[in-house]
Write a protein that holds these residues in place. Structure first.
Motif, PDB file in Angstrom:
ATOM      1  N   LEU A  67      26.814  25.244  64.026  1.00 52.27           N
ATOM      2  CA  LEU A  67      27.232  25.884  65.261  1.00 52.27           C
ATOM      3  C   LEU A  67      27.787  27.264  64.940  1.00 52.27           C
ATOM      4  CD1 LEU A  67      27.698  25.477  68.332  1.00 52.27           C
ATOM      5  CD2 LEU A  67      29.945  24.543  67.761  1.00 52.27           C
ATOM      6  N   TYR A  94      25.859  29.065  69.797  1.00 57.43           N
ATOM      7  CA  TYR A  94      24.512  28.506  69.680  1.00 57.43           C
ATOM      8  C   TYR A  94      24.417  27.599  68.467  1.00 57.43           C
ATOM      9  CZ  TYR A  94      22.940  31.780  65.961  1.00 57.43           C
ATOM     10  OH  TYR A  94      22.777  32.480  64.776  1.00 57.43           O
ATOM     11  N   ALA A  95      23.583  26.590  68.602  1.00 55.58           N
ATOM     12  CA  ALA A  95      23.251  25.698  67.498  1.00 55.58           C
ATOM     13  C   ALA A  95      21.921  26.179  66.922  1.00 55.58           C
ATOM     14  CB  ALA A  95      23.129  24.261  68.001  1.00 55.58           C
ATOM     15  N   GLY A 139      20.484  24.712  70.853  1.00 55.75           N
ATOM     16  CA  GLY A 139      21.376  24.643  71.996  1.00 55.75           C
ATOM     17  C   GLY A 139      22.132  25.947  72.143  1.00 55.75           C
ATOM     18  N   LEU A 141      25.481  27.792  74.532  1.00 47.96           N
ATOM     19  CA  LEU A 141      26.550  27.629  75.512  1.00 47.96           C
ATOM     20  C   LEU A 141      27.227  28.970  75.727  1.00 47.96           C
ATOM     21  CD1 LEU A 141      29.043  24.803  76.063  1.00 47.96           C
ATOM     22  CD2 LEU A 141      29.987  27.064  75.589  1.00 47.96           C
ATOM     23  N   ALA A 168      25.037  25.989  79.796  1.00 44.19           N
ATOM     24  CA  ALA A 168      24.641  25.431  78.502  1.00 44.19           C
ATOM     25  C   ALA A 168      23.225  24.895  78.571  1.00 44.19           C
ATOM     26  CB  ALA A 168      25.607  24.317  78.081  1.00 44.19           C
ATOM     27  N   LEU A 172      23.842  21.687  73.240  1.00 43.59           N
ATOM     28  CA  LEU A 172      25.176  22.064  73.706  1.00 43.59           C
ATOM     29  C   LEU A 172      25.372  21.767  75.190  1.00 43.59           C
ATOM     30  CD1 LEU A 172      25.961  25.317  71.702  1.00 43.59           C
ATOM     31  CD2 LEU A 172      26.347  22.921  71.126  1.00 43.59           C
ATOM     32  N   GLY A 177      28.215  17.771  72.218  1.00 44.91           N
ATOM     33  CA  GLY A 177      28.052  19.135  71.735  1.00 44.91           C
ATOM     34  C   GLY A 177      28.804  20.140  72.579  1.00 44.91           C
ATOM     35  N   ARG A 178      28.771  19.932  73.882  1.00 44.16           N
ATOM     36  CA  ARG A 178      29.492  20.816  74.804  1.00 44.16           C
ATOM     37  C   ARG A 178      31.000  20.750  74.554  1.00 44.16           C
ATOM     38  NH1 ARG A 178      27.986  22.077  80.403  1.00 44.16           N
ATOM     39  NH2 ARG A 178      29.811  22.542  81.675  1.00 44.16           N
ATOM     40  N   ALA A 181      31.958  22.545  71.231  1.00 42.52           N
ATOM     41  CA  ALA A 181      31.902  24.006  71.327  1.00 42.52           C
ATOM     42  C   ALA A 181      33.072  24.546  72.141  1.00 42.52           C
ATOM     43  CB  ALA A 181      30.577  24.443  71.943  1.00 42.52           C
TER      44      ALA A 181
END
Length: 209
Positions: A67, A94-95, A139, A141, A168, A172, A177-178, A181
Motif C-alpha cells: 500500500l 493505492y495498492a 485498488g 482510495l 475507492a 481498497l 482494505g478500506r 488505508a
C-alpha cells in the motif's frame, strides 16, 4: 478558452449587477477574471489518465509494497453550482499492481481533474478511476476534505464547515482494505505534507516520474 468571450461576459455581469465596468477600478477586472479562469479551468480537455500512464514505471521484485499513501496534498477546484472555489487536502492511496507511479504524478492527476467545474463527490470518483486506469492498480482510495465558499460565504455562512468524501475501487473498496488505508491516513504514521507511506515491502520510487 475563448478569452474574449469571458471578458465580454464579465463586463456584462458587472452591468447586470448595477456596476459601471468603465469605472477606473473595474477597467482591468474582465482581464483579471479571464486570467484566473484560464488557471481554474486548465484541466478541461486534458487527458488525466494519460498523465497517470506516462508517470508509471514497472514494479521490480521487492519494490511493490502492499500500500502506498500520499497524504495532505493541497488542491483547489471550482464548484459547478455557483462557480465559487472549494479548497482542501486530499489523501491518495493505492495498492500497486505491476506498475508504480511517481508520487508527484498523483498530485498532477488530482490537479488536472480538479481544474474543471466540479462537484467534490465526483472529483474523488474521477481521481480514483483515472489512477486505477492509468496505473492498473489493485485498488485506489481517495479522501477529500474541503471547504466550500458556497457554504462559507453565502446562505447559512458556515465559516468553519468542511466536507469529507471518500471514493475507492478494487481491493481498497473492500471493507478490510478500506479500513486499513483510512486508519493509516489518520494515524499520523505518514510524513508531513506530501509525505508517502509505503506499507509492506520497501518501495524505491520517491522521485517523480
Amino acid at each position: 478558452m475563448d478569452r474574449g468571450r469571458v471578458e465580454a461576459a464579465v463586463r456584462e455581469l458587472l452591468l447586470a449587477i448595477g456596476e459601471d465596468p468603465d469605472r477606473l477600478e473595474l477597467l482591468r477586472t474582465p482581464g483579471r477574471v479571464a486570467d484566473s479562469y484560464a488557471e481554474f479551468f486548465s484541466g478541461i480537455g486534458v487527458d488525466a489518465a494519460e498523465i497517470a500512464r506516462a508517470g508509471t514505471v514497472p514494479a521490480g521484485d521487492g519494490e511493490r509494497g502492499q500500500l502506498v499513501i500520499v497524504r495532505d496534498v493541497r488542491f483547489r477546484s471550482v464548484c459547478e453550482h455557483h462557480l465559487l472555489p472549494f479548497t482542501g487536502v486530499a489523501h491518495l492511496a493505492y495498492a500497486p499492481g505491476s506498475r508504480l507511479i511517481g508520487l508527484g504524478t498523483l498530485s498532477r492527476v488530482l490537479d488536472t481533474i480538479a481544474s474543471r467545474p466540479q462537484l467534490q463527490e465526483r472529483l474523488g470518483e474521477q481521481v480514483v478511476a483515472t489512477i486505477a486506469e492509468g496505473l492498473d492498480a489493485a485498488g485506489v482510495l481517495v479522501v477529500l476534505d474541503a471547504q466550500h465558499q458556497c457554504v462559507t460565504t453565502r446562505g447559512e455562512r458556515q465559516s468553519g464547515s468542511t466536507t469529507v468524501t471518500v471514493a475507492a475501487s478494487g481491493a481498497l473498496a473492500e471493507p478490510a482494505g478500506r479500513a486499513e488505508a483510512i486508519a493509516l491516513i489518520g494515524s499520523g504514521v505518514a510524513t508531513t505534507v506530501g509525505g508517502a507511506v509505503p506499507v509492506g515491502a520497501a518501495t524505491d520510487h520517491g522521485a517523480d516520474a
